[in-house]
Write a protein that holds these residues in place. Structure first.
Motif, PDB file in Angstrom:
ATOM      1  N   GLU A  71      -2.609  14.588  13.716  1.00  0.00           N
ATOM      2  CA  GLU A  71      -2.954  13.859  14.938  1.00  0.00           C
ATOM      3  C   GLU A  71      -4.352  14.256  15.413  1.00  0.00           C
ATOM      4  O   GLU A  71      -4.703  15.433  15.435  1.00  0.00           O
ATOM      5  N   GLY A  72      -5.146  13.256  15.774  1.00  0.00           N
ATOM      6  CA  GLY A  72      -6.480  13.510  16.288  1.00  0.00           C
ATOM      7  C   GLY A  72      -7.561  13.657  15.242  1.00  0.00           C
ATOM      8  O   GLY A  72      -8.737  13.817  15.593  1.00  0.00           O
ATOM      9  N   GLU A  73      -7.183  13.605  13.944  1.00  0.00           N
ATOM     10  CA  GLU A  73      -8.165  13.826  12.888  1.00  0.00           C
ATOM     11  C   GLU A  73      -8.501  12.565  12.098  1.00  0.00           C
ATOM     12  O   GLU A  73      -9.218  12.621  11.094  1.00  0.00           O
ATOM     13  N   LEU A  74      -7.996  11.415  12.533  1.00  0.00           N
ATOM     14  CA  LEU A  74      -8.178  10.192  11.755  1.00  0.00           C
ATOM     15  C   LEU A  74      -9.652   9.881  11.519  1.00  0.00           C
ATOM     16  O   LEU A  74     -10.079   9.668  10.369  1.00  0.00           O
ATOM     17  N   GLU A  75     -10.438   9.830  12.572  1.00  0.00           N
ATOM     18  CA  GLU A  75     -11.843   9.456  12.420  1.00  0.00           C
ATOM     19  C   GLU A  75     -12.611  10.475  11.591  1.00  0.00           C
ATOM     20  O   GLU A  75     -13.430  10.103  10.733  1.00  0.00           O
ATOM     21  N   ASP A  76     -12.355  11.761  11.814  1.00  0.00           N
ATOM     22  CA  ASP A  76     -13.058  12.794  11.048  1.00  0.00           C
ATOM     23  C   ASP A  76     -12.692  12.737   9.577  1.00  0.00           C
ATOM     24  O   ASP A  76     -13.567  12.879   8.703  1.00  0.00           O
ATOM     25  N   ARG A  77     -11.411  12.535   9.290  1.00  0.00           N
ATOM     26  CA  ARG A  77     -10.983  12.483   7.890  1.00  0.00           C
ATOM     27  C   ARG A  77     -11.519  11.228   7.200  1.00  0.00           C
ATOM     28  O   ARG A  77     -11.896  11.264   6.026  1.00  0.00           O
ATOM     29  N   TYR A  78     -11.558  10.125   7.932  1.00  0.00           N
ATOM     30  CA  TYR A  78     -12.120   8.908   7.349  1.00  0.00           C
ATOM     31  C   TYR A  78     -13.610   9.095   7.065  1.00  0.00           C
ATOM     32  O   TYR A  78     -14.098   8.714   5.994  1.00  0.00           O
ATOM     33  N   GLN A  79     -14.318   9.694   8.000  1.00  0.00           N
ATOM     34  CA  GLN A  79     -15.747   9.930   7.789  1.00  0.00           C
ATOM     35  C   GLN A  79     -15.971  10.878   6.621  1.00  0.00           C
ATOM     36  O   GLN A  79     -16.944  10.735   5.861  1.00  0.00           O
ATOM     37  N   GLN A  80     -15.083  11.843   6.470  1.00  0.00           N
ATOM     38  CA  GLN A  80     -15.174  12.748   5.329  1.00  0.00           C
ATOM     39  C   GLN A  80     -15.102  11.971   4.021  1.00  0.00           C
ATOM     40  O   GLN A  80     -15.875  12.226   3.085  1.00  0.00           O
ATOM     41  N   LEU A  81     -14.188  11.002   3.942  1.00  0.00           N
ATOM     42  CA  LEU A  81     -14.085  10.180   2.740  1.00  0.00           C
ATOM     43  C   LEU A  81     -15.349   9.363   2.526  1.00  0.00           C
ATOM     44  O   LEU A  81     -15.826   9.218   1.403  1.00  0.00           O
ATOM     45  N   MET A  82     -15.891   8.817   3.608  1.00  0.00           N
ATOM     46  CA  MET A  82     -17.128   8.048   3.487  1.00  0.00           C
ATOM     47  C   MET A  82     -18.268   8.935   2.984  1.00  0.00           C
ATOM     48  O   MET A  82     -19.049   8.538   2.106  1.00  0.00           O
ATOM     49  N   ASP A  83     -18.373  10.146   3.522  1.00  0.00           N
ATOM     50  CA  ASP A  83     -19.424  11.069   3.101  1.00  0.00           C
ATOM     51  C   ASP A  83     -19.274  11.460   1.639  1.00  0.00           C
ATOM     52  O   ASP A  83     -20.271  11.775   0.973  1.00  0.00           O
ATOM     53  N   ASP A  84     -18.030  11.437   1.146  1.00  0.00           N
ATOM     54  CA  ASP A  84     -17.771  11.798  -0.244  1.00  0.00           C
ATOM     55  C   ASP A  84     -17.948  10.620  -1.202  1.00  0.00           C
ATOM     56  O   ASP A  84     -17.706  10.756  -2.405  1.00  0.00           O
TER      57      ASP A  84
ATOM     58  N   HIS B  17       0.827  -1.194   0.000  1.00  0.00           N
ATOM     59  CA  HIS B  17       0.000   0.000   0.000  1.00  0.00           C
ATOM     60  C   HIS B  17       0.868   1.253   0.000  1.00  0.00           C
ATOM     61  O   HIS B  17       2.070   1.189   0.234  1.00  0.00           O
ATOM     62  N   ILE B  18       0.236   2.368  -0.283  1.00  0.00           N
ATOM     63  CA  ILE B  18       0.809   3.663   0.050  1.00  0.00           C
ATOM     64  C   ILE B  18       0.078   4.164   1.293  1.00  0.00           C
ATOM     65  O   ILE B  18      -1.058   3.764   1.565  1.00  0.00           O
ATOM     66  N   ALA B  19       0.743   5.008   2.074  1.00  0.00           N
ATOM     67  CA  ALA B  19       0.123   5.602   3.255  1.00  0.00           C
ATOM     68  C   ALA B  19       0.141   7.114   3.107  1.00  0.00           C
ATOM     69  O   ALA B  19       1.122   7.693   2.630  1.00  0.00           O
ATOM     70  N   VAL B  20      -0.954   7.746   3.502  1.00  0.00           N
ATOM     71  CA  VAL B  20      -1.067   9.203   3.434  1.00  0.00           C
ATOM     72  C   VAL B  20      -1.320   9.743   4.838  1.00  0.00           C
ATOM     73  O   VAL B  20      -1.846   9.053   5.712  1.00  0.00           O
ATOM     74  N   ARG B  21      -0.949  11.006   5.045  1.00  0.00           N
ATOM     75  CA  ARG B  21      -0.947  11.598   6.376  1.00  0.00           C
ATOM     76  C   ARG B  21      -2.148  12.501   6.633  1.00  0.00           C
ATOM     77  O   ARG B  21      -2.559  13.258   5.746  1.00  0.00           O
ATOM     78  N   VAL B  22      -2.647  12.399   7.857  1.00  0.00           N
ATOM     79  CA  VAL B  22      -3.592  13.385   8.379  1.00  0.00           C
ATOM     80  C   VAL B  22      -3.067  13.829   9.744  1.00  0.00           C
ATOM     81  O   VAL B  22      -2.295  13.109  10.386  1.00  0.00           O
TER      82      VAL B  22
ATOM     83  N   ILE C 274      -4.306   5.399   5.957  1.00  0.00           N
ATOM     84  CA  ILE C 274      -4.371   6.751   6.501  1.00  0.00           C
ATOM     85  C   ILE C 274      -3.720   6.723   7.874  1.00  0.00           C
ATOM     86  O   ILE C 274      -4.140   5.963   8.753  1.00  0.00           O
ATOM     87  N   VAL C 275      -2.658   7.510   8.044  1.00  0.00           N
ATOM     88  CA  VAL C 275      -1.908   7.521   9.294  1.00  0.00           C
ATOM     89  C   VAL C 275      -1.904   8.930   9.872  1.00  0.00           C
ATOM     90  O   VAL C 275      -2.024   9.918   9.152  1.00  0.00           O
ATOM     91  N   GLN C 276      -1.752   9.001  11.193  1.00  0.00           N
ATOM     92  CA  GLN C 276      -1.735  10.283  11.884  1.00  0.00           C
ATOM     93  C   GLN C 276      -0.297  10.733  12.120  1.00  0.00           C
ATOM     94  O   GLN C 276       0.532   9.955  12.588  1.00  0.00           O
ATOM     95  N   ARG C 277      -0.023  11.985  11.795  1.00  0.00           N
ATOM     96  CA  ARG C 277       1.300  12.552  11.981  1.00  0.00           C
ATOM     97  C   ARG C 277       1.196  13.963  12.544  1.00  0.00           C
ATOM     98  O   ARG C 277       0.173  14.634  12.393  1.00  0.00           O
TER      99      ARG C 277
END
Length: 264
Positions: free
Chosen positions: A81-94, A74-79, A122-125
């Motif tokens: 710290e603390g935004e993993l769930e929100d960013r994942y939900q954003q992708l789901m909503d899209d 895989h490739i991994a992309v950064r979001v 999706i990893v937190q940095r």
């Protein structure tokens, strides 16, 4: 040897679908494009990416349907710290398909897939460690951890900067000794059960930026690297070696101030 990881190349079946996916969901922008007779190459990345951040290279060959193997992970992309769930939900909503949500991954990371089935972690940095959605690492699977670590530390002078060992597998992270925090790493995954892997052709290669193509190529050969596609066979614009498992690794000189990212 500079050894900065310049890009990861993947092959896609439908160029416009893939570009739309990465531009819509990861806010990537097209950095440059090359149109060949029967293929197209596009470099993508975040708008505000660091000069040592890695790009994603998308290659589309007319009339071909790439097959995803399991030798590339895989490739991994950064979001942040603390935004993993929100960013994942954003992708789901899209409209991105739910593949492995944060809860199923212990709240530490998550996974989605692009239109061709390429897995994207999706990893937190820390927010200072690269732009939103920038490439964090590329994971490849290896059949011998000692050989793989030896390849990267001896051939390319990379350092092992992290590891995680579980009951049935281990992950090792390697990167150039002077890599800034914004740079991409390589994750080597070793499964203890001795399995073999299929390469497929949907994953193409890793690319390493070097200061002196001819000199660094000769140095790699002196260190026992595979003479796969030498600079002369590539019109002295780039070259390719392979690791012990057959993963292709491109070498390229890159003038960051040039009008085009391509040496053609």
């Amino acid at each position: 040897m500079d050894g900065t990881l310049d890009h990861t190349m993947i092959r896609v079946a439908d160029l416009e679908d893939s570009l739309d996916w990465y531009e819509t969901h990861l806010a990537y922008e097209e950095k440059d494009r090359y149109e060949g007779d029967d293929f197209t190459i596009v470099y993508l990345g975040p708008e505000e990416m660091h000069e040592d951040g890695a790009m994603l290279e998308i290659t589309h060959n007319e009339g071909e349907e790439p097959e995803v193997g399991d030798a590339w992970g895989h490739i991994a992309v950064r979001v942040p710290e603390g935004e993993l769930e929100d960013r994942y939900q954003q992708l789901m909503d899209d409209g991105v398909e739910d593949y492995r949500d944060p809860e199923s991954c212990g709240g530490r990371y998550a996974f989605v897939k692009d239109p061709d089935g390429h897995e994207i972690e999706i990893v937190q940095r820390d927010p200072d460690e690269g732009a939103l959605w920038s490439l964090d690492h590329t994971m490849i699977r290896v059949e011998d951890a000692d050989e793989a670590l030896g390849f990267w530390t001896r051939k390319f002078e990379y350092d092992e900067v992290g590891r995680w060992e579980a009951d049935s597998f281990a992950n090792y992270f390697v990167e150039p000794r002077t890599a800034p925090p914004e740079a991409m790493s390589v994750e080597l995954t070793y499964n203890y059960d001795g399995r073999s892997y299929e390469m497929g052709d949907a994953w193409g290669h890793l690319c390493i930026r070097v200061d002196d193509l001819e000199g660094d190529w000769d140095r790699l050969l002196d260190r026992g690297a595979a003479d796969y596609r030498d600079p002369e066979s590539c019109d002295d614009m780039y070259a390719f070696t392979t690791d012990q498992d057959g993963h292709e690794i491109e070498l390229i000189e890159r003038d960051l101030e040039a009008d085009s990212l391509f040496p053609f």
